[in-house]
Motif scaffolding. Structure first.
Motif, PDB file in Angstrom:
ATOM      1  N   PRO A 270       1.456   9.007  11.165  1.00  0.00           N
ATOM      2  CA  PRO A 270       0.157   8.472  10.760  1.00  0.00           C
ATOM      3  C   PRO A 270       0.081   6.969  10.967  1.00  0.00           C
ATOM      4  O   PRO A 270       1.099   6.279  10.939  1.00  0.00           O
ATOM      5  N   LYS A 271      -1.149   6.472  11.152  1.00  0.00           N
ATOM      6  CA  LYS A 271      -1.357   5.032  11.292  1.00  0.00           C
ATOM      7  C   LYS A 271      -1.428   4.338   9.947  1.00  0.00           C
ATOM      8  O   LYS A 271      -1.309   3.112   9.878  1.00  0.00           O
ATOM      9  N   SER A 272      -1.655   5.108   8.888  1.00  0.00           N
ATOM     10  CA  SER A 272      -1.975   4.515   7.591  1.00  0.00           C
ATOM     11  C   SER A 272      -1.037   5.038   6.512  1.00  0.00           C
ATOM     12  O   SER A 272      -1.173   6.173   6.047  1.00  0.00           O
ATOM     13  N   PHE A 273      -0.061   4.219   6.131  1.00  0.00           N
ATOM     14  CA  PHE A 273       0.853   4.590   5.059  1.00  0.00           C
ATOM     15  C   PHE A 273       1.517   3.330   4.504  1.00  0.00           C
ATOM     16  O   PHE A 273       1.441   2.251   5.102  1.00  0.00           O
ATOM     17  N   GLY A 274       2.159   3.479   3.382  1.00  0.00           N
ATOM     18  CA  GLY A 274       2.848   2.351   2.775  1.00  0.00           C
ATOM     19  C   GLY A 274       3.746   2.796   1.648  1.00  0.00           C
ATOM     20  O   GLY A 274       3.686   3.935   1.181  1.00  0.00           O
ATOM     21  N   SER A 291      -0.654  -1.357   8.033  1.00  0.00           N
ATOM     22  CA  SER A 291      -1.724  -2.166   8.609  1.00  0.00           C
ATOM     23  C   SER A 291      -1.297  -3.616   8.810  1.00  0.00           C
ATOM     24  O   SER A 291      -2.008  -4.390   9.448  1.00  0.00           O
ATOM     25  N   GLY A 292      -0.151  -3.999   8.257  1.00  0.00           N
ATOM     26  CA  GLY A 292       0.295  -5.381   8.295  1.00  0.00           C
ATOM     27  C   GLY A 292      -0.148  -6.185   7.092  1.00  0.00           C
ATOM     28  O   GLY A 292       0.254  -7.340   6.934  1.00  0.00           O
ATOM     29  N   ALA A 293      -0.975  -5.599   6.235  1.00  0.00           N
ATOM     30  CA  ALA A 293      -1.400  -6.275   5.009  1.00  0.00           C
ATOM     31  C   ALA A 293      -0.253  -6.279   3.992  1.00  0.00           C
ATOM     32  O   ALA A 293       0.779  -5.629   4.183  1.00  0.00           O
ATOM     33  N   THR A 294      -0.445  -6.994   2.899  1.00  0.00           N
ATOM     34  CA  THR A 294       0.571  -7.097   1.858  1.00  0.00           C
ATOM     35  C   THR A 294       0.156  -6.287   0.642  1.00  0.00           C
ATOM     36  O   THR A 294      -0.927  -6.494   0.087  1.00  0.00           O
ATOM     37  N   VAL A 306      -0.677  -0.356  -8.037  1.00  0.00           N
ATOM     38  CA  VAL A 306      -0.180  -0.728  -6.716  1.00  0.00           C
ATOM     39  C   VAL A 306      -1.368  -0.706  -5.761  1.00  0.00           C
ATOM     40  O   VAL A 306      -1.989   0.342  -5.565  1.00  0.00           O
ATOM     41  N   THR A 307      -1.703  -1.837  -5.179  1.00  0.00           N
ATOM     42  CA  THR A 307      -2.818  -1.932  -4.237  1.00  0.00           C
ATOM     43  C   THR A 307      -2.272  -2.066  -2.820  1.00  0.00           C
ATOM     44  O   THR A 307      -1.482  -2.975  -2.530  1.00  0.00           O
ATOM     45  N   MET A 308      -2.698  -1.159  -1.958  1.00  0.00           N
ATOM     46  CA  MET A 308      -2.294  -1.166  -0.553  1.00  0.00           C
ATOM     47  C   MET A 308      -3.538  -1.341   0.301  1.00  0.00           C
ATOM     48  O   MET A 308      -4.294  -0.383   0.511  1.00  0.00           O
ATOM     49  N   PRO A 309      -3.799  -2.550   0.802  1.00  0.00           N
ATOM     50  CA  PRO A 309      -5.025  -2.791   1.578  1.00  0.00           C
ATOM     51  C   PRO A 309      -5.010  -2.093   2.929  1.00  0.00           C
ATOM     52  O   PRO A 309      -3.956  -1.883   3.543  1.00  0.00           O
ATOM     53  N   SER A 310      -6.203  -1.705   3.371  1.00  0.00           N
ATOM     54  CA  SER A 310      -6.472  -1.309   4.762  1.00  0.00           C
ATOM     55  C   SER A 310      -5.780  -0.035   5.219  1.00  0.00           C
ATOM     56  O   SER A 310      -5.636   0.194   6.416  1.00  0.00           O
ATOM     57  N   VAL A 311      -5.345   0.831   4.299  1.00  0.00           N
ATOM     58  CA  VAL A 311      -4.691   2.069   4.709  1.00  0.00           C
ATOM     59  C   VAL A 311      -5.348   3.322   4.135  1.00  0.00           C
ATOM     60  O   VAL A 311      -4.856   4.434   4.339  1.00  0.00           O
ATOM     61  N   ALA A 312      -6.445   3.184   3.419  1.00  0.00           N
ATOM     62  CA  ALA A 312      -7.069   4.337   2.755  1.00  0.00           C
ATOM     63  C   ALA A 312      -7.796   5.210   3.773  1.00  0.00           C
ATOM     64  O   ALA A 312      -8.891   4.870   4.228  1.00  0.00           O
ATOM     65  N   VAL A 313      -7.188   6.336   4.128  1.00  0.00           N
ATOM     66  CA  VAL A 313      -7.777   7.275   5.074  1.00  0.00           C
ATOM     67  C   VAL A 313      -7.499   8.693   4.568  1.00  0.00           C
ATOM     68  O   VAL A 313      -6.362   9.162   4.627  1.00  0.00           O
ATOM     69  N   PRO A 314      -8.516   9.396   4.049  1.00  0.00           N
ATOM     70  CA  PRO A 314      -8.292  10.792   3.683  1.00  0.00           C
ATOM     71  C   PRO A 314      -8.125  11.634   4.954  1.00  0.00           C
ATOM     72  O   PRO A 314      -8.673  11.254   5.992  1.00  0.00           O
ATOM     73  N   ARG A 338      -9.710   4.936  -3.683  1.00  0.00           N
ATOM     74  CA  ARG A 338      -9.945   4.367  -2.359  1.00  0.00           C
ATOM     75  C   ARG A 338     -11.182   3.488  -2.448  1.00  0.00           C
ATOM     76  O   ARG A 338     -12.273   3.968  -2.759  1.00  0.00           O
ATOM     77  N   THR A 339     -11.036   2.191  -2.168  1.00  0.00           N
ATOM     78  CA  THR A 339     -12.142   1.243  -2.249  1.00  0.00           C
ATOM     79  C   THR A 339     -12.076   0.284  -1.073  1.00  0.00           C
ATOM     80  O   THR A 339     -11.080  -0.438  -0.920  1.00  0.00           O
ATOM     81  N   SER A 340     -13.121   0.291  -0.240  1.00  0.00           N
ATOM     82  CA  SER A 340     -13.216  -0.638   0.897  1.00  0.00           C
ATOM     83  C   SER A 340     -11.952  -0.633   1.745  1.00  0.00           C
ATOM     84  O   SER A 340     -11.464  -1.686   2.180  1.00  0.00           O
ATOM     85  N   GLY A 341     -11.413   0.543   1.968  1.00  0.00           N
ATOM     86  CA  GLY A 341     -10.233   0.666   2.805  1.00  0.00           C
ATOM     87  C   GLY A 341      -8.914   0.493   2.089  1.00  0.00           C
ATOM     88  O   GLY A 341      -7.861   0.767   2.664  1.00  0.00           O
TER      89      GLY A 341
END
Length: 369
Positions: A270-274, A291-294, A306-314, A338-341
């Motif tokens: 997957p492209k979106s995980f953390g 995503s490279g975010a922190t 725990v907030t993981m930006p830019s990876v929220a994809v159902p 999931r909020t704004s990605g």
């Protein structure tokens, strides 16, 4: 090596210093002798979130939080049947076969834990049995996340690393996988203590994510990562398990390790995980976002956020495991948001009596895509 298809074999808080003593002894011991490697990642997998603690027969849980490697998962969903108080069977379609591992995490604002009771091939599918408990050890209904995954062979391209173990109570490896082609192994320590050895995986410093789940069909049991020592030759992990009275307890368990990989094994997709490890601080290489975010950690522990930006994809899933020498345990306080990605994971940890506590933990999130 024993390949696991199905089994129904059986499985006052000790002071933290006693457990630390056991850990120190195990870490000082010689590494266990490895069996043959069970060397693609993964070739069969599925995950789901049971969003109804009292599901009707043949219930298909939240479609935005389940997926799998079979054809057309949206048209052929995971289904769940309740088979007793706090006892469920999760039906994953079309991924039946030997081996693999399963994890379960309670999702509840009140202290509960969930464990695996068994998993087995059922026709073309894979059935995973999950039992949930109150702090007293009494069975109780609860929502939970569950995953099953099985890998074989070596990945064509090897970003990061991944491995898993299923050990019985004596330390015999029932099934295992190592993306480097090495053979994982286990040695038995004192009651409720094991040392897992994952050669050739990870880095010489703390990097990646660990998840551990008890496997016991007969009684309540919970397991955690008691200690972790990375090294140039691989990862050494101390697994500790407890019964409902928080006494060290010998049971079967599963462990998975992932570095630059999703919790069920794959990487890109997957492209979106953390994942994130909180051990009083946030070691850099154990805090990963594809995503490279922190990722960030907030909250008082009741729950943590725990907030993981830019990876929220159902469709997506999440798991949590406690860390440290105590009998504390962790789960998810409520379903991830999931909020704004961005994904918000709400990790709740409890002491043996069920009171909220601020304790170290591992948390992992992944999309199917």
């Amino acid at each position: 090596m024993h390949v696991r298809t199905s089994h129904l074999s059986s499985r006052p808080v000790r002071a933290a210093m006693l457990v630390l003593g056991m850990v120190a002894a195990l870490l000082a011991a010689a590494l266990p002798v490895a069996g043959p490697a069970h060397a693609a990642v993964p070739d069969r997998w599925g995950f789901a979130y049971l969003d109804n603690a009292t599901p009707p027969p043949g219930y298909a849980p939240d479609p935005s939080r389940q997926w799998g490697s079979w054809a057309s998962p949206s048209a052929n969903p995971v289904k769940v049947d309740q088979i007793g108080l706090g006892s469920y069977v999760v039906h994953f379609p079309l991924i039946g076969g030997p081996g693999g591992i399963a994890h379960a995490t309670a999702v509840n604002s009140v202290a509960h834990w969930c464990q695996i009771a068994d998993w087995k091939t059922a026709g073309p599918g894979q059935d995973v049995y999950v039992n949930c408990y109150l702090p007293s050890g009494a069975p109780d209904n609860s929502t939970f996340t569950v995953l099953y995954t099985s890998s074989s062979g070596l990945p064509a391209t090897p970003p990061g690393s991944y491995g898993y173990l299923n050990s019985d109570s004596s330390g015999t490896v029932l099934t295992q996988y190592n993306s480097a082609g090495s053979a994982n192994a286990v040695s038995k320590g004192s009651t409720g203590i094991w040392k897992a050895w994952l050669p050739s995986l990870g880095l010489s410093s703390y990097a990646g994510d660990l998840q551990v789940t008890a496997v016991d069909p007969k009684q309540g049991a919970r397991c955690k990562v008691s200690d972790w020592t990375p090294g140039t030759a691989g990862q050494t992990v101390i697994v500790a398990c407890y019964d409902a009275s928080s006494k060290p307890y010998d049971t079967e368990w599963t462990l998975s390790y992932s570095y630059l990989r999703a919790v069920h094994g794959p990487a890109f997709p997957p492209k979106s995980f953390g994942y994130l490890w909180f051990n009083g601080s946030l070691p850099a290489l154990t805090n990963y976002n594809s995503s490279g975010a922190t990722n960030t950690l907030g909250g008082s522990g009741a729950p943590f956020t725990v907030t993981m930006p830019s990876v929220a994809v159902p469709s997506d899933t999440a798991h949590a495991t406690a860390y440290g020498p105590s009998a504390d345990y962790c789960g998810l306080y409520r379903p991830w948001g999931r909020t704004s990605g961005s994904v918000g994971l709400y990790v709740a940890c409890f002491d043996p009596g069920g009171a909220p506590v601020k304790t170290p933990f591992f948390a992992a999130y992944t999309s199917a895509f």
